[in-house]
Write a protein that holds these residues in place. Structure first.
Motif, PDB file in Angstrom:
ATOM      1  N   UNK B 130       0.914  -1.301  -0.122  1.00 22.60           N
ATOM      2  CA  UNK B 130      -0.035   0.164  -0.205  1.00 22.60           C
ATOM      3  C   UNK B 130       0.657   1.309  -0.086  1.00 22.60           C
ATOM      4  N   UNK B 131       1.867   1.119   0.716  1.00 23.28           N
ATOM      5  CA  UNK B 131       2.982   2.298   0.881  1.00 23.28           C
ATOM      6  C   UNK B 131       3.569   2.681  -0.472  1.00 23.28           C
ATOM      7  N   UNK B 132       3.847   1.453  -1.282  1.00 24.50           N
ATOM      8  CA  UNK B 132       4.474   1.698  -2.498  1.00 24.50           C
ATOM      9  C   UNK B 132       3.584   2.204  -3.584  1.00 24.50           C
ATOM     10  N   UNK B 133       2.194   1.626  -3.400  1.00 25.01           N
ATOM     11  CA  UNK B 133       1.203   2.023  -4.273  1.00 25.01           C
ATOM     12  C   UNK B 133       1.100   3.735  -4.283  1.00 25.01           C
ATOM     13  N   UNK B 134       1.075   4.015  -3.246  1.00 19.48           N
ATOM     14  CA  UNK B 134       0.975   5.365  -3.016  1.00 19.48           C
ATOM     15  C   UNK B 134       2.178   6.356  -3.650  1.00 19.48           C
ATOM     16  N   UNK B 135       3.364   5.623  -3.495  1.00 18.03           N
ATOM     17  CA  UNK B 135       4.475   6.159  -4.038  1.00 18.03           C
ATOM     18  C   UNK B 135       4.702   6.162  -5.511  1.00 18.03           C
ATOM     19  N   UNK B 136       4.049   5.003  -6.145  1.00 16.20           N
ATOM     20  CA  UNK B 136       3.639   4.916  -7.555  1.00 16.20           C
ATOM     21  C   UNK B 136       2.907   5.989  -8.079  1.00 16.20           C
ATOM     22  N   UNK B 137       1.836   6.409  -7.315  1.00 14.17           N
ATOM     23  CA  UNK B 137       0.965   7.394  -7.888  1.00 14.17           C
ATOM     24  C   UNK B 137       1.538   8.548  -7.941  1.00 14.17           C
ATOM     25  N   UNK B 138       2.431   8.951  -7.057  1.00 11.89           N
ATOM     26  CA  UNK B 138       3.062  10.269  -6.793  1.00 11.89           C
ATOM     27  C   UNK B 138       3.988  10.264  -7.729  1.00 11.89           C
ATOM     28  N   UNK B 139       4.991   9.243  -8.020  1.00  8.89           N
ATOM     29  CA  UNK B 139       5.990   9.129  -9.008  1.00  8.89           C
ATOM     30  C   UNK B 139       5.330   9.584 -10.381  1.00  8.89           C
ATOM     31  N   UNK B 140       4.243   8.835 -10.553  1.00 10.25           N
ATOM     32  CA  UNK B 140       3.463   8.877 -11.968  1.00 10.25           C
ATOM     33  C   UNK B 140       3.272  10.470 -12.019  1.00 10.25           C
ATOM     34  N   UNK B 141       2.611  11.134 -11.250  1.00  9.78           N
ATOM     35  CA  UNK B 141       2.279  12.450 -11.454  1.00  9.78           C
ATOM     36  C   UNK B 141       3.456  13.354 -11.728  1.00  9.78           C
ATOM     37  N   UNK B 142       4.806  13.006 -10.927  1.00  9.21           N
ATOM     38  CA  UNK B 142       6.019  13.787 -11.004  1.00  9.21           C
ATOM     39  C   UNK B 142       6.567  13.410 -12.447  1.00  9.21           C
ATOM     40  N   UNK B 143       6.412  12.123 -12.874  1.00 11.30           N
ATOM     41  CA  UNK B 143       6.990  11.774 -14.092  1.00 11.30           C
ATOM     42  C   UNK B 143       6.223  12.357 -15.369  1.00 11.30           C
ATOM     43  N   UNK B 144       4.996  12.738 -15.173  1.00  5.75           N
ATOM     44  CA  UNK B 144       3.969  13.295 -16.346  1.00  5.75           C
ATOM     45  C   UNK B 144       4.729  14.733 -16.320  1.00  5.75           C
ATOM     46  N   UNK B 145       4.479  15.416 -15.128  1.00  4.59           N
ATOM     47  CA  UNK B 145       5.070  16.700 -14.959  1.00  4.59           C
ATOM     48  C   UNK B 145       6.425  17.098 -15.472  1.00  4.59           C
ATOM     49  N   UNK B 146       7.236  15.979 -15.334  1.00  4.55           N
ATOM     50  CA  UNK B 146       8.746  16.265 -15.803  1.00  4.55           C
ATOM     51  C   UNK B 146       8.943  16.246 -17.362  1.00  4.55           C
ATOM     52  N   UNK B 147       8.189  15.480 -17.813  1.00  2.00           N
ATOM     53  CA  UNK B 147       8.067  15.314 -19.295  1.00  2.00           C
ATOM     54  C   UNK B 147       7.372  16.208 -20.056  1.00  2.00           C
ATOM     55  N   UNK B 148       6.857  17.282 -19.586  1.00  2.00           N
ATOM     56  CA  UNK B 148       6.092  18.333 -20.128  1.00  2.00           C
ATOM     57  C   UNK B 148       6.915  19.590 -20.289  1.00  2.00           C
ATOM     58  N   UNK B 149       6.577  20.305 -21.051  1.00  2.89           N
ATOM     59  CA  UNK B 149       7.372  21.651 -21.328  1.00  2.89           C
ATOM     60  C   UNK B 149       6.653  22.585 -20.187  1.00  2.89           C
ATOM     61  N   UNK B 150       7.463  23.002 -19.171  1.00  3.11           N
ATOM     62  CA  UNK B 150       6.805  23.527 -17.934  1.00  3.11           C
ATOM     63  C   UNK B 150       6.646  25.071 -18.408  1.00  3.11           C
ATOM     64  N   UNK B 151       5.412  25.734 -17.865  1.00  2.00           N
ATOM     65  CA  UNK B 151       5.046  27.059 -18.286  1.00  2.00           C
ATOM     66  C   UNK B 151       4.526  27.429 -16.721  1.00  2.00           C
ATOM     67  N   UNK B 152       4.385  28.944 -16.672  1.00  2.00           N
ATOM     68  CA  UNK B 152       3.732  29.091 -15.394  1.00  2.00           C
ATOM     69  C   UNK B 152       2.248  28.732 -15.394  1.00  2.00           C
ATOM     70  N   UNK B 153       1.644  28.734 -16.333  1.00  2.00           N
ATOM     71  CA  UNK B 153       0.190  28.233 -16.473  1.00  2.00           C
ATOM     72  C   UNK B 153       0.193  26.870 -15.952  1.00  2.00           C
ATOM     73  N   UNK B 154       1.065  25.798 -16.455  1.00  2.00           N
ATOM     74  CA  UNK B 154       1.021  24.592 -15.814  1.00  2.00           C
ATOM     75  C   UNK B 154       1.470  24.228 -14.456  1.00  2.00           C
TER      76      UNK B 154
END
Lengths: 174, 196
Positions: B130-154
């Motif tokens: 369960x602890x790992x599953x929570x970490x995977x969700x956080x990691x997925x969110x961060x991974x998507x954010x990392x792979x985007x062109x970051x802008x102030x809007x995003x």
């Protein structure tokens, strides 16, 4: 109960932008806080099982239906998960195959991106707060997030390693 | 998106003829069964690499549409692909293939868990997972954010959404009613997003 499940899950599935993870906070709020149908721990365990098992993670909705009302709950929850969003996808696919790429469509697509990321991060945060009650579980959450972010490892190995670590610590210090 | 039906028609008719309701069902059955910890990687593997129903570019446009729609991306992909080859009945065959076996397995796991949930080692293993599953969700969110062109809007819209739902725990429906128009308007006026 079945009608309640149908309405709740239809509404949630239609709001599941970015997949099941986006609606975990609201599912948790409804099932644990509002309905009081299961405990925080039970919900977290169900989520972990839905993540571990093969198939789309949106199956958490079917499992909640199963726990609330047995086979009928499972059937109603699965239908409510799949059918409304599928009709929407069908309609959108056929519409967009004619509409092409307008500026409005670009804005919709671009606008939903940060919403999806924010919702996924909120889900992870809420799940971590429910799952992390000691040093070991906090460490596991952090390590799992870092491995997912910086390696190409299949998440199933992370889940297996975390379960093994839980057992190992239990054996060493019962 | 407009090239989807045209591209489909332009493809070899041999490919189209081989795609039956049965092959749609079997392909998505495989994706569902192999998708431990998430189906998405297997969707591309089966559709593009193994079955060769479309190339990567076509697949990317299909997946993009699946992602902007609510619901599981993989279910939406199954609907769009099934509909494209065989209409509504094709969509039903693909979705049924994707969901049937994983649901049976998940229910079996929940049932077994109910029987063994008093076992301290099972409890310890599930707590770790369960602890790992929570970490995977956080990691997925961060991974998507990392792979985007970051802008102030995003960054701003991501933070507002995270705080509203994750920290303040406001009801999701109200948050979305407020934030969907706001985020689409922000994207409309963001030169970076409309330029793409």
């Amino acid at each position: 109960m079945l009608l309640h499940i149908a309405i709740l899950i239809t509404a949630l599935s239609l709001l599941a932008f970015g997949g099941a993870n986006a609606i975990i906070p609201e599912l948790h709020r409804q099932v644990v806080d509002v309905m009081g149908a299961m405990s925080d721990t039970e919900f977290t365990n169900l989520f972990a099982l839905a993540q571990t098992a093969p198939g789309p993670n949106v199956m958490i909705l079917s499992l909640v239906g199963w726990r609330l009302a047995g086979v009928a709950g499972l059937a109603v929850a699965t239908a409510a998960t799949v059918i409304p969003t599928s009709i929407l996808a069908l309609a959108a696919g056929r519409f967009l195959s004619r509409a092409g790429g307008s500026r409005a469509l670009h804005a919709v697509r671009a606008g939903l991106v940060p919403l999806a990321i924010g919702l996924i991060l909120a889900s992870g945060f809420i799940l971590a707060r429910a799952a992390d009650h000691d040093g070991l579980t906090v460490t596991i959450t952090g390590v799992a997030a870092l491995f997912l972010l910086f390696s190409r490892i299949n998440p199933i190995w992370l889940m297996a390693a975390a379960a093994s670590a839980g057992i190992a610590v239990r054996v060493i210090s019962p | 998106m407009s090239e989807l039906p045209a591209g489909h028609a332009a493809q070899s008719e041999h490919t189209e003829a081989r795609i039956t309701h049965g092959t749609l069902f079997l392909a998505f059955l495989k994706m569902g069964l192999l998708g431990f910890g998430g189906v998405a990687p297997w969707v591309r593997q089966v559709i593009v690499e193994e079955r060769r129903w479309m190339d990567d570019r076509e697949f990317a446009s299909l997946l993009g549409l699946s992602q902007v729609l609510p619901g599981a991306n993989t279910i939406n992909t199954a609907v769009l692909l099934g509909d494209r080859f065989h209409g509504i009945s094709g969509a039903a065959a693909a979705v049924f293939g994707l969901m049937a076996m994983p649901l049976a397995i998940a229910v079996a796991i929940v049932e077994v868990y109910g029987a063994v949930s008093q076992n301290p080692y099972v409890v310890a293993a599930i707590a770790g997972a369960g602890a790992a599953a929570a970490g995977l969700v956080i990691g997925t969110g961060l991974k998507i954010a990392r792979n985007l062109k970051r802008s102030p809007r995003i960054i701003l819209m991501t933070l507002v959404t995270f705080i509203a739902v994750g920290i303040l725990r406001l009801p999701l429906i109200g948050v979305l009613i407020c934030l969907i128009p706001l985020t689409i308007a922000a994207a409309w006026f963001d030169p970076r997003s409309s330029a793409r």
